[in-house]
Design a protein around this motif. Structure first.
Motif, PDB file in Angstrom:
ATOM      1  N   GLN A   1      13.793   7.429  -3.250  1.00  0.00           N
ATOM      2  CA  GLN A   1      15.211   7.107  -3.100  1.00  0.00           C
ATOM      3  C   GLN A   1      16.054   7.884  -4.098  1.00  0.00           C
ATOM      4  OE1 GLN A   1      16.061   2.939  -3.474  1.00  0.00           O
ATOM      5  NE2 GLN A   1      18.253   3.178  -3.135  1.00  0.00           N
ATOM      6  N   GLU A   2      15.582   7.959  -5.345  1.00  0.00           N
ATOM      7  CA  GLU A   2      16.358   8.654  -6.373  1.00  0.00           C
ATOM      8  C   GLU A   2      16.476  10.144  -6.078  1.00  0.00           C
ATOM      9  OE1 GLU A   2      15.914   9.751 -11.108  1.00  0.00           O
ATOM     10  OE2 GLU A   2      15.265   7.777 -10.432  1.00  0.00           O
ATOM     11  N   LEU A   3      15.381  10.757  -5.617  1.00  0.00           N
ATOM     12  CA  LEU A   3      15.386  12.193  -5.339  1.00  0.00           C
ATOM     13  C   LEU A   3      15.911  12.522  -3.950  1.00  0.00           C
ATOM     14  CD1 LEU A   3      11.932  13.226  -6.879  1.00  0.00           C
ATOM     15  CD2 LEU A   3      14.184  13.181  -7.987  1.00  0.00           C
ATOM     16  N   ASP A   4      16.137  11.474  -3.150  1.00  0.00           N
ATOM     17  CA  ASP A   4      16.620  11.646  -1.771  1.00  0.00           C
ATOM     18  C   ASP A   4      15.686  12.536  -0.961  1.00  0.00           C
ATOM     19  OD1 ASP A   4      18.291  11.249   0.401  1.00  0.00           O
ATOM     20  OD2 ASP A   4      19.601  12.942  -0.105  1.00  0.00           O
ATOM     21  N   ALA A   5      14.387  12.211  -1.026  1.00  0.00           N
ATOM     22  CA  ALA A   5      13.378  12.998  -0.304  1.00  0.00           C
ATOM     23  C   ALA A   5      12.134  12.143  -0.103  1.00  0.00           C
ATOM     24  CB  ALA A   5      13.020  14.257  -1.090  1.00  0.00           C
ATOM     25  N   ASP A   6      11.428  12.397   0.979  1.00  0.00           N
ATOM     26  CA  ASP A   6      10.192  11.677   1.255  1.00  0.00           C
ATOM     27  C   ASP A   6       9.041  12.382   0.540  1.00  0.00           C
ATOM     28  OD1 ASP A   6       8.103  10.200   2.220  1.00  0.00           O
ATOM     29  OD2 ASP A   6       8.213  10.951   4.277  1.00  0.00           O
ATOM     30  N   ILE A   7       8.524  11.755  -0.509  1.00  0.00           N
ATOM     31  CA  ILE A   7       7.395  12.341  -1.243  1.00  0.00           C
ATOM     32  C   ILE A   7       6.057  11.792  -0.726  1.00  0.00           C
ATOM     33  CG2 ILE A   7       8.824  12.740  -3.285  1.00  0.00           C
ATOM     34  CD1 ILE A   7       7.439  10.313  -4.588  1.00  0.00           C
ATOM     35  N   GLN A   8       6.129  11.009   0.356  1.00  0.00           N
ATOM     36  CA  GLN A   8       4.950  10.429   1.013  1.00  0.00           C
ATOM     37  C   GLN A   8       4.150   9.532   0.053  1.00  0.00           C
ATOM     38  OE1 GLN A   8       2.730  13.444   3.185  1.00  0.00           O
ATOM     39  NE2 GLN A   8       4.545  14.083   4.336  1.00  0.00           N
ATOM     40  N   PHE A   9       4.885   8.763  -0.719  1.00  0.00           N
ATOM     41  CA  PHE A   9       4.265   7.806  -1.637  1.00  0.00           C
ATOM     42  C   PHE A   9       3.633   6.672  -0.830  1.00  0.00           C
ATOM     43  CE2 PHE A   9       5.041   3.907  -4.321  1.00  0.00           C
ATOM     44  CZ  PHE A   9       3.971   4.118  -5.182  1.00  0.00           C
ATOM     45  N   ARG A  10       2.374   6.370  -1.127  1.00  0.00           N
ATOM     46  CA  ARG A  10       1.643   5.327  -0.416  1.00  0.00           C
ATOM     47  C   ARG A  10       0.496   4.833  -1.288  1.00  0.00           C
ATOM     48  NH1 ARG A  10      -2.656   8.406   3.549  1.00  0.00           N
ATOM     49  NH2 ARG A  10      -2.867  10.321   2.300  1.00  0.00           N
ATOM     50  N   GLU A  11      -0.200   3.828  -0.776  1.00  0.00           N
ATOM     51  CA  GLU A  11      -1.392   3.314  -1.433  1.00  0.00           C
ATOM     52  C   GLU A  11      -2.589   3.565  -0.529  1.00  0.00           C
ATOM     53  OE1 GLU A  11      -1.758  -0.511  -4.053  1.00  0.00           O
ATOM     54  OE2 GLU A  11      -2.266  -1.074  -1.993  1.00  0.00           O
TER      55      GLU A  11
ATOM     56  N   GLU B   1       3.094  18.772  -3.464  1.00  0.00           N
ATOM     57  CA  GLU B   1       4.015  19.897  -3.288  1.00  0.00           C
ATOM     58  C   GLU B   1       5.402  19.403  -2.883  1.00  0.00           C
ATOM     59  OE1 GLU B   1       4.051  24.270  -1.095  1.00  0.00           O
ATOM     60  OE2 GLU B   1       2.855  22.644  -0.241  1.00  0.00           O
ATOM     61  N   LYS B   2       5.459  18.424  -1.974  1.00  0.00           N
ATOM     62  CA  LYS B   2       6.753  17.873  -1.568  1.00  0.00           C
ATOM     63  C   LYS B   2       7.443  17.178  -2.741  1.00  0.00           C
ATOM     64  CE  LYS B   2       5.592  17.151   3.333  1.00  0.00           C
ATOM     65  NZ  LYS B   2       6.574  18.110   3.873  1.00  0.00           N
ATOM     66  N   THR B   3       6.650  16.562  -3.618  1.00  0.00           N
ATOM     67  CA  THR B   3       7.229  15.876  -4.771  1.00  0.00           C
ATOM     68  C   THR B   3       7.838  16.870  -5.746  1.00  0.00           C
ATOM     69  OG1 THR B   3       5.600  14.108  -4.523  1.00  0.00           O
ATOM     70  CG2 THR B   3       6.764  14.242  -6.624  1.00  0.00           C
ATOM     71  N   ALA B   4       7.133  17.952  -6.026  1.00  0.00           N
ATOM     72  CA  ALA B   4       7.680  18.976  -6.917  1.00  0.00           C
ATOM     73  C   ALA B   4       8.951  19.582  -6.323  1.00  0.00           C
ATOM     74  CB  ALA B   4       6.640  20.067  -7.173  1.00  0.00           C
ATOM     75  N   LYS B   5       8.934  19.856  -5.014  1.00  0.00           N
ATOM     76  CA  LYS B   5      10.128  20.406  -4.362  1.00  0.00           C
ATOM     77  C   LYS B   5      11.290  19.425  -4.419  1.00  0.00           C
ATOM     78  CE  LYS B   5       7.923  23.603  -1.090  1.00  0.00           C
ATOM     79  NZ  LYS B   5       7.662  23.897   0.347  1.00  0.00           N
ATOM     80  N   ALA B   6      10.975  18.134  -4.257  1.00  0.00           N
ATOM     81  CA  ALA B   6      12.030  17.118  -4.307  1.00  0.00           C
ATOM     82  C   ALA B   6      12.674  17.065  -5.686  1.00  0.00           C
ATOM     83  CB  ALA B   6      11.450  15.757  -3.936  1.00  0.00           C
TER      84      ALA B   6
END
Length: 380
Positions: A75-85, A146-151
């Motif tokens: 939410q803070e980065l306004d991007a889907d970092i595909q965080f899951r468990e 990779e998506k997290t770093a880009k976000a």
């Protein structure tokens, strides 16, 4: 020419997160990354977030802070970092004692639960039951690295940060020299992962930071479904790292291999269906050493195939990157002694889980606020 408050060298998860946090504090920040399409450890990571693995008050606190940080990060980065468990499955080889292996995990904040062979195969149907004596399982966080770093980088740019694609050749007293031009800054922080040691050496600075050559296979999306993140319970990588730092002088010369390579057979499937299989960890003191990719791929496939036979012959591509580590399992963070404007933020053995809270702490520390944890991790 513009002078920045901070120049951050390296666009992996460490540099991306730190650039963002520094910019949030109002600093003028320039992020430098040598590749337009990064080929770093973040790019080829499994993406695991081992919240459960804290063994000391320090690491347990950072893991708890990381949980809170990741719950709001998309939410803070306004991007889907595909965080899951996901379910982490730590396989125990057929010639190992399951009870003894489980006992070695009791020091962790959340000790994994011991499964017998039948229970392990029910949790992960792709397992080869003939090569295990059981397994351990625990809930494990997961992101797309990779998506997290880009976000982080996109949020950093939206907040007013600047980024350039340029290779840093040398750290200067008041900035850095790159392949294209010089950039000037009050502070420089090295977040270049496995290249950090070499970059500092080229500037006449010695630091006890090391690296492995890590090798994996990445597949395209496949229909096959891996239910868990699979890794061996007896990870050899950490032992390899500990043994390789015994004689620091070996790292000052290219061409040395302080210890033989190891392979930890594991696999993870991302949400798009692609898999990463690995990994080989190889200690070669030359960061640009050539590795025989054909031999490595055969070794990887056979080893992963013993545990997960359905994955052995999947079409995939071998990849190689550098992974930084320190001599004590903790990152090196803070000003380098004798160079008060030059800082290090590298050497994370468990980077994805603790980088976000430590980047936030570093940025607060940079504003002048005291922080016992940052002080404790200072390179001495």
């Amino acid at each position: 020419m513009k002078t920045y408050d901070w120049i951050v060298v390296g666009g992996g998860i460490t540099g991306a997160a730190l650039s963002y946090e520094l910019t949030k504090k109002g600093f003028a920040v320039l992020l430098l990354e040598q590749h337009a399409t990064p080929q770093n450890a973040t790019r080829y990571s499994y993406g695991g977030l081992a919240y459960w693995s804290g063994t000391t008050p320090l690491t347990r606190q950072l893991c708890q802070e990381a949980i809170a940080r990741y719950q709001i990060l998309s939410q803070e980065l306004d991007a889907d970092i595909q965080f899951r468990e996901v379910d982490l499955l730590l396989t125990i080889s057929a010639n190992s004692d399951p009870e003894a292996t489980a006992a070695s995990y009791t020091r962790f904040a959340i000790p994994p639960r011991l499964l017998n062979v039948q229970e392990a195969c029910e949790l992960e149907p792709l397992l080869n039951r003939e090569v295990i004596s059981g397994a351990l399982t625990v809930k494990h966080g997961h992101i797309h690295p990779e998506k997290t770093a880009k976000a982080y980088i996109q949020a950093f740019l939206r907040a007013g940060g600047e980024m350039q694609i340029a290779q840093v050749l040398q750290v200067l007293k008041n900035g850095v020299k790159t392949t294209t031009t010089n950039y000037y800054s009050a502070n420089v922080v090295i977040c270049a992962g496995g290249l950090s040691r070499q970059l500092l050496q080229l500037s006449g600075i010695s630091i006890k930071l090391y690296f492995t050559h890590a090798e994996i296979i990445e597949t395209s999306p496949v229909d096959l479904h891996l239910h868990t993140l699979v890794m061996p319970a007896n990870l050899e990588r950490f032992q390899l790292e500990a043994e390789s730092t015994g004689v620091d002088e070996l790292w000052n010369e290219y061409g040395n291999q302080p210890v033989p390579p190891i392979l930890d057979a594991g696999a993870i499937q991302f949400q798009d269906g692609s898999l990463r299989l690995g990994q080989i960890s190889r200690i070669l003191t030359d960061p640009h050493a050539q590795v025989n990719s054909e031999e490595s791929e055969i070794w990887l496939r056979k080893s992963v195939g013993k545990v997960l036979p359905a994955l052995e012959n999947l079409s995939g591509t071998w990849h190689h990157c550098l992974v930084a580590f320190s001599s004590n399992g903790l990152p090196l963070i803070g000003a380098i002694p004798g160079f008060e404007s030059l800082h290090i933020f590298s050497g994370f053995s468990n980077p994805l889980v603790i980088v976000p809270p430590l980047a936030e702490r570093f940025a607060n520390f940079a504003t002048g606020k005291g922080d016992e944890i940052i002080t404790q991790l200072s390179p001495l």
